[in-house]
Design a protein around this motif. Sequence first.
Motif, PDB file in Angstrom:
ATOM      1  N   HIS A 146       0.825  -1.196   0.000  1.00 37.28           N
ATOM      2  CA  HIS A 146       0.000   0.000   0.000  1.00 37.28           C
ATOM      3  C   HIS A 146       0.863   1.251   0.000  1.00 37.28           C
ATOM      4  N   SER A 147       0.283   2.317  -0.530  1.00 31.56           N
ATOM      5  CA  SER A 147       1.008   3.577  -0.651  1.00 31.56           C
ATOM      6  C   SER A 147       1.246   4.186   0.725  1.00 31.56           C
ATOM      7  N   LYS A 148       2.168   5.124   0.774  1.00 35.55           N
ATOM      8  CA  LYS A 148       2.457   5.832   2.029  1.00 35.55           C
ATOM      9  C   LYS A 148       1.208   6.555   2.527  1.00 35.55           C
ATOM     10  N   MET A 149       0.395   7.035   1.612  1.00 31.40           N
ATOM     11  CA  MET A 149      -0.829   7.730   1.991  1.00 31.40           C
ATOM     12  C   MET A 149      -1.750   6.808   2.796  1.00 31.40           C
ATOM     13  N   VAL A 150      -1.897   5.564   2.354  1.00 28.55           N
ATOM     14  CA  VAL A 150      -2.737   4.599   3.059  1.00 28.55           C
ATOM     15  C   VAL A 150      -2.125   4.234   4.403  1.00 28.55           C
ATOM     16  N   ARG A 151      -0.817   4.024   4.414  1.00 24.49           N
ATOM     17  CA  ARG A 151      -0.151   3.660   5.678  1.00 24.49           C
ATOM     18  C   ARG A 151      -0.256   4.807   6.692  1.00 24.49           C
ATOM     19  N   ASP A 152      -0.114   6.036   6.233  1.00 27.40           N
ATOM     20  CA  ASP A 152      -0.230   7.183   7.135  1.00 27.40           C
ATOM     21  C   ASP A 152      -1.647   7.312   7.667  1.00 27.40           C
ATOM     22  N   ALA A 153      -2.636   7.035   6.813  1.00 26.37           N
ATOM     23  CA  ALA A 153      -4.034   7.118   7.242  1.00 26.37           C
ATOM     24  C   ALA A 153      -4.327   6.086   8.322  1.00 26.37           C
ATOM     25  N   LEU A 154      -3.736   4.907   8.202  1.00 28.06           N
ATOM     26  CA  LEU A 154      -3.947   3.862   9.200  1.00 28.06           C
ATOM     27  C   LEU A 154      -3.378   4.275  10.553  1.00 28.06           C
ATOM     28  N   GLU A 155      -2.300   5.024  10.538  1.00 24.56           N
ATOM     29  CA  GLU A 155      -1.686   5.478  11.789  1.00 24.56           C
ATOM     30  C   GLU A 155      -2.597   6.427  12.568  1.00 24.56           C
ATOM     31  N   CYS A 156      -3.558   7.024  11.900  1.00 26.15           N
ATOM     32  CA  CYS A 156      -4.450   7.989  12.557  1.00 26.15           C
ATOM     33  C   CYS A 156      -5.678   7.335  13.191  1.00 26.15           C
TER      34      CYS A 156
ATOM     35  N   CYS B   8     -13.158   1.626   7.787  1.00 27.45           N
ATOM     36  CA  CYS B   8     -14.042   2.768   7.545  1.00 27.45           C
ATOM     37  C   CYS B   8     -13.360   4.075   7.917  1.00 27.45           C
ATOM     38  N   PHE B   9     -12.692   4.105   9.064  1.00 30.71           N
ATOM     39  CA  PHE B   9     -12.013   5.333   9.478  1.00 30.71           C
ATOM     40  C   PHE B   9     -10.800   5.625   8.594  1.00 30.71           C
ATOM     41  N   LEU B  10     -10.162   4.581   8.102  1.00 28.98           N
ATOM     42  CA  LEU B  10      -9.070   4.780   7.149  1.00 28.98           C
ATOM     43  C   LEU B  10      -9.620   5.376   5.852  1.00 28.98           C
ATOM     44  N   LEU B  11     -10.709   4.772   5.342  1.00 30.19           N
ATOM     45  CA  LEU B  11     -11.316   5.243   4.101  1.00 30.19           C
ATOM     46  C   LEU B  11     -11.899   6.640   4.248  1.00 30.19           C
ATOM     47  N   SER B  12     -12.350   6.961   5.461  1.00 32.97           N
ATOM     48  CA  SER B  12     -12.890   8.296   5.727  1.00 32.97           C
ATOM     49  C   SER B  12     -11.901   9.377   5.330  1.00 32.97           C
ATOM     50  N   GLN B  13     -10.635   9.122   5.576  1.00 32.04           N
ATOM     51  CA  GLN B  13      -9.588  10.084   5.222  1.00 32.04           C
ATOM     52  C   GLN B  13      -9.349  10.124   3.722  1.00 32.04           C
ATOM     53  N   LEU B  14      -9.481   8.976   3.052  1.00 29.86           N
ATOM     54  CA  LEU B  14      -9.162   8.888   1.629  1.00 29.86           C
ATOM     55  C   LEU B  14     -10.277   9.435   0.743  1.00 29.86           C
ATOM     56  N   VAL B  15     -11.540   9.325   1.187  1.00 30.68           N
ATOM     57  CA  VAL B  15     -12.628   9.882   0.387  1.00 30.68           C
ATOM     58  C   VAL B  15     -12.755  11.384   0.619  1.00 30.68           C
ATOM     59  N   GLY B  16     -12.214  11.870   1.745  1.00 32.00           N
ATOM     60  CA  GLY B  16     -12.285  13.288   2.061  1.00 32.00           C
ATOM     61  C   GLY B  16     -13.621  13.673   2.672  1.00 32.00           C
ATOM     62  N   GLU B  17     -13.712  14.903   3.085  1.00 34.01           N
ATOM     63  CA  GLU B  17     -14.912  15.368   3.790  1.00 34.01           C
ATOM     64  C   GLU B  17     -16.147  15.341   2.898  1.00 34.01           C
ATOM     65  N   GLN B  18     -15.969  15.403   1.592  1.00 33.77           N
ATOM     66  CA  GLN B  18     -17.105  15.372   0.672  1.00 33.77           C
ATOM     67  C   GLN B  18     -17.553  13.951   0.357  1.00 33.77           C
ATOM     68  N   GLY B  19     -16.756  12.952   0.726  1.00 37.59           N
ATOM     69  CA  GLY B  19     -17.146  11.563   0.531  1.00 37.59           C
ATOM     70  C   GLY B  19     -17.891  11.032   1.745  1.00 37.59           C
ATOM     71  N   HIS B  20     -18.219   9.755   1.719  1.00 35.79           N
ATOM     72  CA  HIS B  20     -18.964   9.162   2.832  1.00 35.79           C
ATOM     73  C   HIS B  20     -18.672   7.669   2.897  1.00 35.79           C
TER      74      HIS B  20
ATOM     75  N   TYR C 235     -14.145  11.268  17.760  1.00 32.78           N
ATOM     76  CA  TYR C 235     -12.686  11.343  17.893  1.00 32.78           C
ATOM     77  C   TYR C 235     -12.031  11.485  16.520  1.00 32.78           C
ATOM     78  N   HIS C 236     -12.452  10.650  15.584  1.00 34.32           N
ATOM     79  CA  HIS C 236     -11.807  10.661  14.273  1.00 34.32           C
ATOM     80  C   HIS C 236     -12.166  11.904  13.471  1.00 34.32           C
ATOM     81  N   MET C 237     -13.402  12.344  13.544  1.00 33.46           N
ATOM     82  CA  MET C 237     -13.776  13.543  12.796  1.00 33.46           C
ATOM     83  C   MET C 237     -12.973  14.753  13.296  1.00 33.46           C
TER      84      MET C 237
ATOM     85  N   PRO D 167     -19.562  14.514  10.511  1.00 32.13           N
ATOM     86  CA  PRO D 167     -19.134  13.131  10.267  1.00 32.13           C
ATOM     87  C   PRO D 167     -19.391  12.703   8.825  1.00 32.13           C
ATOM     88  N   ASN D 168     -18.447  11.981   8.258  1.00 32.29           N
ATOM     89  CA  ASN D 168     -18.651  11.361   6.950  1.00 32.29           C
ATOM     90  C   ASN D 168     -18.629   9.838   7.069  1.00 32.29           C
ATOM     91  N   VAL D 169     -18.890   9.348   8.296  1.00 35.19           N
ATOM     92  CA  VAL D 169     -18.906   7.905   8.571  1.00 35.19           C
ATOM     93  C   VAL D 169     -20.152   7.581   9.377  1.00 35.19           C
TER      94      VAL D 169
END
Length: 347
Positions: free
Chosen positions: A26-36, A72-84, A128-130, A138-140
């Motif tokens: 996985h890309s660094k972007m995905v790995r960084d998102a998982l850390e959050c 879901c919380f990982l994907l929340s970061q990747l879809v952005g605030e306009q995604g769900h 917490y995540h938002m 919330p987008n989750v």
Amino acid sequence: QDYYGKELQKSEDLKTNACITSGRPHSKMVRDALECVHEEVVARYYGCGLVIPECLSSCRILDLGSGSGRDCFLLSQLVGEQGHVTGIDMTEGQVWHRTGAPPHPPRSSPTLFPSSCQVEVAKKHIAYHMDKFGYRKPNVEFFHGYMEKLADAGLADESFDIVISNCVINLAPDKRAVLREAFRVLKPGGEMYFSDIYANQRLSETVRKHRVLWGECLAGALYWRDLYSIAEEVGFSPPCLVTASPITIGNKELEDIVGDCRFVSATFRLFKVPGGSWAGPGQVIYNGGIVGHERELVFDANFTFKEGEVVDVDAEMAAILQSSRFAEEFLIRAGKANAAALQGCCC
């Protein structure tokens, strides 16, 4: 719940490697998102690896078997605030014994958390995540329910761009119902991107009713050819194999029960291609616009698209790219595909 909550105390207690699937790096972007993601959410998670497709900005995603909500919380970061992102899970609760360690602990000395419903754990950490992601709203969201009956949770027709699933469809007795429901809730051009366990033959009654093999995700494994026939029946495009790796059992008693049956962990992508899409082979050029995959997009086991490079594709792949969220990332033109491309994504 009984097998994972009472019998397994640590990952070494697993009798196979079925629940430790390996996929593409996985890309660094995905790995960084998982850390959050909050440590309790990660500690409560029992999925296999990561099932994260590409090109997710502003998408609406449904996670089947979302558990404590890690993906879901990982994907929340990747879809952005306009995604769900919507998660649905049937797990009522999880009881940990002795050390309190989950079967796949994220650290050598896991933190103990009181037992509670997986969906409630996910809901508890939405705020917490938002806040951590800096989102105003919330987008989750999470539902308790069954992936064979998504309508019961109020999930409407054609309401998602992507459906993901991480090694849980094998636990559903009616796989056809799962794929049918996924197809129903996907928008035209939408994708089902999922990992699961497959067998090289239809399983015997003895295997299918074996308690430990169910807990190890093997007794519910689908014969791989049946995936292709069910996908066609439901209306999906032919399955595109992304990755596959063999499963080792390493337990003499279970090996004797399984006999000559072999299992693989595999990730597939299915698309809801609308009628009237691209009717013939073509040539495509990737524009390099997908974040994290600017130089190269490894689409599946047969097709890798490099930025600016002309690639011959068959009619099926041309229709997928033209009708899906990937359409804006490719220049697609009619043209005769070469012999290699005519193998198709389903081989």
